[in-house]
Write an enzyme that holds these catalytic residues in place. Structure first.
Site, mmCIF file in Angstrom:
data_model
loop_
_atom_site.group_PDB
_atom_site.id
_atom_site.type_symbol
_atom_site.label_atom_id
_atom_site.label_comp_id
_atom_site.label_asym_id
_atom_site.label_seq_id
_atom_site.Cartn_x
_atom_site.Cartn_y
_atom_site.Cartn_z
ATOM 1 N N THR A 1 -7.381 3.651 8.130
ATOM 2 C CA THR A 1 -6.122 2.942 8.354
ATOM 3 C C THR A 1 -5.149 3.192 7.214
ATOM 4 O O THR A 1 -5.566 3.488 6.080
ATOM 5 C CB THR A 1 -6.384 1.420 8.475
ATOM 6 O OG1 THR A 1 -5.133 0.716 8.467
ATOM 7 C CG2 THR A 1 -7.205 0.900 7.299
ATOM 8 N N ASP A 2 -3.858 3.043 7.498
ATOM 9 C CA ASP A 2 -2.863 3.174 6.429
ATOM 10 C C ASP A 2 -2.995 2.068 5.394
ATOM 11 O O ASP A 2 -2.514 2.194 4.265
ATOM 12 C CB ASP A 2 -1.443 3.200 7.004
ATOM 13 C CG ASP A 2 -1.066 1.963 7.806
ATOM 14 O OD1 ASP A 2 -1.918 1.086 8.012
ATOM 15 O OD2 ASP A 2 0.106 1.881 8.238
ATOM 16 N N GLU A 3 -3.682 0.972 5.741
ATOM 17 C CA GLU A 3 -3.785 -0.148 4.808
ATOM 18 C C GLU A 3 -4.644 0.158 3.588
ATOM 19 O O GLU A 3 -4.595 -0.575 2.600
ATOM 20 C CB GLU A 3 -4.309 -1.388 5.543
ATOM 21 C CG GLU A 3 -3.365 -1.850 6.632
ATOM 22 C CD GLU A 3 -3.634 -3.270 7.086
ATOM 23 O OE1 GLU A 3 -4.020 -4.104 6.253
ATOM 24 O OE2 GLU A 3 -3.449 -3.542 8.291
ATOM 25 N N TYR B 1 -10.015 -6.749 4.521
ATOM 26 C CA TYR B 1 -10.116 -5.769 5.604
ATOM 27 C C TYR B 1 -9.839 -4.364 5.093
ATOM 28 O O TYR B 1 -10.611 -3.429 5.336
ATOM 29 C CB TYR B 1 -9.134 -6.115 6.733
ATOM 30 C CG TYR B 1 -8.817 -4.931 7.617
ATOM 31 C CD1 TYR B 1 -9.798 -4.344 8.400
ATOM 32 C CD2 TYR B 1 -7.529 -4.378 7.638
ATOM 33 C CE1 TYR B 1 -9.511 -3.244 9.200
ATOM 34 C CE2 TYR B 1 -7.238 -3.287 8.431
ATOM 35 C CZ TYR B 1 -8.230 -2.722 9.210
ATOM 36 O OH TYR B 1 -7.950 -1.622 9.988
ATOM 37 N N LYS C 1 -12.370 -1.031 4.989
ATOM 38 C CA LYS C 1 -12.064 0.262 5.606
ATOM 39 C C LYS C 1 -12.030 1.376 4.575
ATOM 40 O O LYS C 1 -12.436 2.515 4.858
ATOM 41 C CB LYS C 1 -10.730 0.182 6.343
ATOM 42 C CG LYS C 1 -10.763 -0.668 7.600
ATOM 43 C CD LYS C 1 -11.727 -0.139 8.653
ATOM 44 C CE LYS C 1 -11.234 1.133 9.287
ATOM 45 N NZ LYS C 1 -12.146 1.597 10.380
#
Length: 336
Positions: free
Chosen positions: A123-125, A147, A151
């Protein structure tokens, strides 16, 4: 060709399964899914009788279930994950179990059977927040919520198996997905379904957090493209090129539904809320992929889907006690 899709009953996974069965008529799909709250058999009920589709109820943390599901597969795409930032703030242990330990189990089996390609959905997060410019694949990872940290752990575990054992891993980091079959806890489906019932739309902070929006069909096509053209050991950003403030998205939803902006309720922000995400996806563009669905078109299609498919989301909001408990815990005090 036989492909293992983990988490195939979830939002992005079910859209990917449907794409593969539609556009690769000589491929078989094995779907391994634990069926947690966001993994629903209803998401693929129209595919259940397809002879090229097989569903296995199981957990990616279970080596036996993973071995059964991966048997005879050449490709695997790992969508299975706990994905919601808000839920990770309420308790992170499930995120570590699935997003890190589960990835390890999958990679071990991929190594054992000699899988031809393994895509780890990140994810970009994992990059954290960026005020100006955009993150490239070489940017430092700086996850700022549980989260995102989980990831990042799975992301780096996948790379380690490439670097250490030569497992042909490709890692993708996508921006915010939206589209049909998204569980109504994320911003767009939550706000669409709330607005359809004239319920308040709880918008965090000042509503000016920026996200880049990627239509789920574009994301799935990018993943299929990378299965066939990506290079093992590489990371690819997948971006929609549609950066919008959350307040802009909220107002667009209300306009499409003909609902008043008085439904917007600015509520206390969540802890560690990243201000802006932005991805540089030029690496993937140079390889030959581009998004096809403009945000305005994708949002209209998404809103129309929720309008036309109340059978899908109304039971969640009306009869799913787990959803009601979560909603009350997350928004009850904020909306009081």
């Amino acid at each position: 060709m036989r492909i293992l899709v983990t988490g195939g009953c979830g939002f992005i996974g079910s859209n990917f399964v449907r794409l593969i069965l539609s556009e690769r008529p000589d491929w078989e799909v094995v779907n391994l899914d634990k069926l947690t709250y966001a993994g629903r058999l209803e998401n693929l009920q129209d595919m259940a009788d397809n002879p090229r589709y097989r569903f296995i109820h199981g957990d990616i943390c279970d080596p036996q279930a993973v071995a059964e599901a991966m048997r005879g597969c050449q490709f695997a795409v790992n969508f299975a994950a706990e994905t919601h930032v808000d839920r990770s703030l309420l308790g992170a242990s499930h995120f570590i179990d699935t997003d890190v330990k589960g990835v390890l189990v999958l990679l071990e089996e991929a190594r054992r059977v000699g899988l031809a390609r393994f895509i780890q959905i990140s994810t970009d997060e994992v990059y954290g927040s960026i005020e100006q410019g955009s993150f490239t694949e070489e940017s430092v990872l700086n996850p700022r919520n549980p989260y995102a940290a989980s990831k990042a752990g799975g992301d780096r575990m996948a790379y380690a198996y490439w670097a250490t054992y030569g497992v042909p891993v490709i890692i993708t980091r996508a921006s915010n997905n939206y589209g049909p079959y998204q569980y109504p806890e994320k911003l767009i489906p939550l706000f669409v379904t709330n607005a359809l019932r004239d319920e308040p739309l709880p918008l965090y902070g000042d509503g000016r957090n920026v996200r880049d929006w990627l239509f789920v069909e574009d994301h799935c096509r990018a993943l299929l493209f990378l299965l066939e053209h990506g290079q093992p050991g590489e990371v690819y950003n997948i971006a929609g090129g549609n950066e919008r403030e959350n307040i802009e998205v909220t107002r667009a939803v209300l306009r499409l539904l003909g609902k008043p902006e008085s439904l917007i309720r600015f509520v206390a922000d969540r802890p560690g809320h990243d201000r802006r995400y932005s991805l540089d996806a030029s690496k993937l563009h140079r390889l030959g992929w581009q998004p096809q669905v403009p945000f305005e078109v994708g949002l209209e299609r998404t809103v129309r889907w929720y309008v036309d498919n109340r059978w899908w989301w109304e039971p969640i909001k009306d009869h799913d006690g787990e959803f009601r408990r979560y909603y009350e815990l997350q928004y009850g005090a904020r909306l009081a």
